[in-house]
Design an enzyme around this catalytic site. Structure first.
Site, mmCIF file in Angstrom:
data_model
loop_
_atom_site.group_PDB
_atom_site.id
_atom_site.type_symbol
_atom_site.label_atom_id
_atom_site.label_comp_id
_atom_site.label_asym_id
_atom_site.label_seq_id
_atom_site.Cartn_x
_atom_site.Cartn_y
_atom_site.Cartn_z
ATOM 1 N N GLY A 30 37.226 45.640 48.640
ATOM 2 C CA GLY A 30 37.145 46.732 49.467
ATOM 3 C C GLY A 30 37.107 47.019 51.003
ATOM 4 O O GLY A 30 37.531 47.778 51.633
ATOM 5 N N GLY A 43 32.719 45.925 49.370
ATOM 6 C CA GLY A 43 32.610 44.553 50.114
ATOM 7 C C GLY A 43 34.134 43.998 50.295
ATOM 8 O O GLY A 43 34.728 43.761 50.525
ATOM 9 N N GLU A 95 32.290 36.571 36.279
ATOM 10 C CA GLU A 95 33.217 37.630 34.887
ATOM 11 C C GLU A 95 33.851 36.471 33.736
ATOM 12 O O GLU A 95 35.069 36.682 33.787
ATOM 13 C CB GLU A 95 35.469 37.811 36.431
ATOM 14 N N ASN A 124 41.015 40.874 39.409
ATOM 15 C CA ASN A 124 42.178 40.231 38.735
ATOM 16 C C ASN A 124 41.353 40.262 36.932
ATOM 17 O O ASN A 124 41.366 40.775 36.271
ATOM 18 C CB ASN A 124 40.758 38.659 38.787
ATOM 19 N N LYS A 154 48.741 36.029 38.779
ATOM 20 C CA LYS A 154 47.564 35.634 39.388
ATOM 21 C C LYS A 154 46.867 35.771 38.246
ATOM 22 O O LYS A 154 45.245 34.531 38.197
ATOM 23 C CB LYS A 154 47.220 37.338 39.763
ATOM 24 N N GLY A 173 33.195 51.133 46.557
ATOM 25 C CA GLY A 173 33.146 49.439 47.242
ATOM 26 C C GLY A 173 33.422 48.594 48.725
ATOM 27 O O GLY A 173 34.668 48.979 48.984
#
Length: 294
Positions: free
Chosen positions: A12, A9, A258, A96, A177, A7
């Protein structure tokens, strides 16, 4: 080290660009071919020519795969990666959550735990816009071992213009996290607001605290020491009133989210352990209603 970044984005593109800037051999696995990478960052801008491949293109296996995809793309990405991974390839996921590790392990055994701390997004022109002082990667072996491969990775990352931390307890780092992101994304999407107005509202601070407490109780079932709800709330408020979780930004853009990977997995653990989670259920319901509009 030959590095494949999955990726181009917000995540990345940023970390891959910094590694490329440092002189590493970086290739991006992309859906659409591009010749340049643009990053606007408080740590210095980048405008670099890049190498890209699309799924199915032939090339030799890579030494490191930096996995920065969204969780809802993970199954397809793992299939696409098969030709580019050998027994010597290490996979470092920066997603995540935590349970994507199980998905990865089912197909590829050589993976690390990892997490990143950064605020970045893509603008309408596809540029990476990075705005936070923190631009950290934390990584390590799941069992806590300091192995030759994580030492090599630490040396490689040390050359790049971001902060990298080799962790002896990456599981705890990932769960901390996870708790923070689940809470922040939960409260900002439930209220459909940045954190400032939420905390200034009559019952915003109280509601946020109760949500974090539910999530923290779930995380404790995994045998990890996590930050208190109060500390996570302090961190959120210190980020400024305009702070939004990336999940809310995705909702504002009409993009997939997500929900299953973040809140859904927590609800699964809560049910297994008999933990009551009324606020987390309200968040998840809000997210699933949104998904029905896509």
């Amino acid at each position: 080290m030959r590095i494949l970044v999955v990726g181009k984005g917000a995540i990345g593109g940023y970390y891959g660009g910094r590694l490329l800037e440092a002189g590493e051999d970086v290739t991006f696995l992309v859906r659409k071919k591009t010749e340049y990478l643009e990053v606007e960052s408080i740590h210095g801008n980048l405008n670099l020519p890049i190498k890209t491949i699309q799924a199915g293109e032939k090339t030799n296996p890579f030494d490191l795969v930096l996995l920065t995809t969204k969780a809802y793309h993970l199954n397809q990405v793992l299939t696409d990666l098969k030709p580019y991974i050998s027994q010597q390839t290490t996979i470092l996921p920066l997603l995540n959550g935590y349970f994507h590790l199980k998905q990865i392990a089912e197909k590829f055994p050589n993976y690390l735990g990892g997490v990143c701390f950064i605020e970045s997004t893509l603008d309408s022109e596809g540029r990476v816009i990075q705005t936070s002082q923190r631009h950290d990667i934390v990584f390590g072996e799941i069992n806590g071992e300091i192995s030759p491969r994580v030492n090599q990775l630490a040396e490689t990352f040390s050359k790049a213009k971001f902060k990298s931390i080799l962790s002896h307890d990456i599981k705890t780092a990932m769960w901390n996290k996870y708790v923070f992101i689940a809470g922040l994304s939960g409260i900002t999407t439930l209220m459909y607001s940045s954190i400032g107005p939420i905390l200034e509202s009559p019952f915003g601070w109280e509601t946020y605290g109760r949500l974090l407490n539910e999530i923290s109780e779930i995380a404790k079932t995994q045998g990890v020491e996590i930050f208190s709800p109060e500390k996570n709330m302090e961190i959120s408020s210190s980020m400024g009133p305009a702070m939004k979780a990336s999940m809310l930004r995705d909702m504002e853009k009409g993009l997939p989210i997500e929900a299953n990977h973040i809140q859904g997995e927590l609800l699964r653990l809560a049910e297994q352990n008999g933990i009551e989670t009324p606020l987390l259920k309200a968040v998840y319901s809000r997210l699933k209603i949104y998904e029905q509009t896509l």
